[in-house]
Design an enzyme around this catalytic site. Structure first.
Site: not given
Ligand SMILES: Cc1ncc(COP(=O)(O)O)c(C=O)c1O
Length: 212
Positions: A72-73
């Site tokens: 989920q960068s």
């Protein structure tokens, strides 16, 4: 200095007074620089870095941007958004298992057309990122590698110039407090101290990402 830069970020980011927080703390005047409003896909600090990184990629004749991070960068979401906006291909090496259904930043990465390489075990991520880059080079995809968090010497310029913005916005802060992770923002702020002569203090605050 001759530094290449694109100009897709929404700048200058506005400044707001946190008057109720100052009041609740019975303390100093607190201001927030709204770098969450810098554009691309939901803003954030990476937009500033990407103006310099993507300019360098373009100068080097790259047509594919490769980067990596957590599933989920935020950095990868902004990188994917920049590639969609500017006509690059994008490959993201993300640490985590492929979910049955993508959500959040991962869903956005896919929507922006990024090819995702999943790395189940974090210890393999550097090797797989390198292999992905080498594979793209061999396939003549002309890749440009953006490191984790977009943090390298080039990106530091992204956080030297916002301080010029502060000067232009007539903000004379005693302290600058910022979130940190891969340290590119920190490097840029220190560079800024040297270039623009900021006499206040810079305080980093570790960014903790809690995942399910
Ligand atoms: C919203 C946000 N702020 C700050 C940071 C930290 O910036 P840096 O990686 O330049 O230390 C990150 C990095 O992950 C981030 O996502």
């Amino acid at each position: 200095m001759n530094i290449s830069r694109l100009d897709f970020a929404h700048l200058p980011a506005p400044i707001e007074a946190l008057s109720r927080l100052s009041e609740a703390l019975d303390g100093p005047r607190l201001l927030i620089k709204r770098d969450d409003q810098t554009g691309l896909a939901f803003g954030g600090n990476k937009t500033r870095k990407l103006e310099f990184l993507v300019a360098e990629a373009r100068e080097q004749g790259a047509n594919t941007l490769i980067s990596g991070g957590a599933l989920q960068s935020n950095h990868c979401r902004q990188t994917a958004a920049a590639t969609a906006r500017l006509g690059f291909k994008c490959i993201l090496v993300l640490t985590g298992d492929k979910p049955q259904q993508a959500s959040g930043n991962l869903l956005l990465d896919q929507t922006f057309g990024a090819e995702i390489v999943y790395v189940a075990d974090r210890k393999d991520r550097d090797r797989i990122l390198r292999e992905t880059f080498d594979g793209a080079t061999n396939d003549r995809k002309k890749p440009y590698l953006i490191p984790y968090g977009g943090s390298n010497a080039t990106c530091a310029f992204g956080y030297a110039f916002p301080m010029k913005e502060l000067i232009d916005q007539n903000v004379d802060a005693d302290w600058i407090v910022f979130a940190t992770s891969s340290d590119g923002t920190h490097a840029g702020l220190l560079l800024r101290q040297r270039i623009f002569g900021f006499s206040g203090r810079i305080l980093e605050s570790a960014l903790m990402l809690v995942t399910g």
